[in-house]
Enzyme design. Sequence first.
Site, PDB file in Angstrom:
ATOM      1  CG  ASP A  44      -0.328   0.589   2.505  1.00  0.00           C
ATOM      2  OD1 ASP A  44       1.176  -0.020   2.677  1.00  0.00           O
ATOM      3  OD2 ASP A  44      -0.860   0.793   3.718  1.00  0.00           O
ATOM      4  CE  LYS A 113       3.459  -6.338   3.689  1.00  0.00           C
ATOM      5  NZ  LYS A 113       2.882  -4.716   4.705  1.00  0.00           N
ATOM      6  CD  GLU A 179       8.560  -0.510   6.785  1.00  0.00           C
ATOM      7  OE1 GLU A 179       6.820  -1.486   6.801  1.00  0.00           O
ATOM      8  OE2 GLU A 179       8.734   0.573   6.984  1.00  0.00           O
TER       9      GLU A 179
HETATM   10  O1  KIV Z   1       3.598  -1.125   1.173  1.00  0.00           O
HETATM   11  C1  KIV Z   1       4.563  -1.157   1.825  1.00  0.00           C
HETATM   12  O2  KIV Z   1       5.492  -1.144   0.528  1.00  0.00           O
HETATM   13  C2  KIV Z   1       5.122  -2.323   2.558  1.00  0.00           C
HETATM   14  C3  KIV Z   1       6.436  -2.498   2.999  1.00  0.00           C
HETATM   15  C4  KIV Z   1       7.173  -1.583   2.740  1.00  0.00           C
HETATM   16  C5  KIV Z   1       7.106  -3.351   3.567  1.00  0.00           C
HETATM   17  O3  KIV Z   1       4.716  -3.220   3.512  1.00  0.00           O
END
Ligand code: KIV
Length: 261
Positions: A44, A113, A179
């Site tokens: 996202d 995710k 992260e």
């Molecule tokens: O949205 C995204 O790009 C992410 C990464 C930073 C892991 O969640």
Amino acid sequence: MKIRTGTLAQLKQKGEKFACLTSYDALTAQIFDQAGIEVLLVGDSAGNVVLGYPTTIPVTIEQMVHFGKAVTEATQSALVVVDMPFGSYELSSEQALASSIKIMKETGADAVKLEGARPEAVKRIVDAGIPVMGHLGFTPQSVNQLSGFKVQGRGDSSGQLLQDAKELQAAGAFAIVLEMIPAQLAQRVSDELQIPTIGIGAGLGCDGQILVWTDFAGLSDRSPKFAKKYLNLRDSLLEAATSYREEVRTGAFPTEEQSFS
Ligand code: KIV
């Protein structure tokens, strides 16, 4: 060979690291897939990178479906994971399941995710047959609650993060993004979990690494300290666009070579 969640588990068992990049469109997905990148995350972060939002909070499930479909259409081998946007899973496990079903049906992704310590939601989705990647540490959808872009898991909160990771694993998550946490903590979480960890600003101890593609390619106007630039696409594009404009203005483009008789 198609990368599956089990492939990542096998890589961890063998002690082999894997690489992940974000992708939001068919062109980059095709290139990264061809390069052998094991996981393409339709993050996202598209909200920041593609849509110019200051945070990921406004991103909608329809926007994620739009980007996710483009990536799956162009990908042959990589495992494609689509982020569940803010507001699509927090209300209840039922809402989380309904949102993940929509994403899987409409994008053709391999997994979803979601951010934070939400083992109930993860279990509900996994029980329906959908692989889930967790995301702990700095979770961008909670940027306001976390008072900005700050390293997480320092001091007393390190034990909680390890506990959260174990609960996500027990709920059935197949991998967890870590992260912006201290490298020693990421190493400990990676050592204590059976499932792979994927680091972003979390040091060398994770089983895989992920970067936002515009950071890794040097296209972003600002990028975080942990993001290594593997090329300087922003300067190259600026130079190319400036040359093009100049050649159009002076009549140097198009030449006969680019014209039809
Ligand atoms: O949205 C995204 O790009 C992410 C990464 C930073 C892991 O969640």
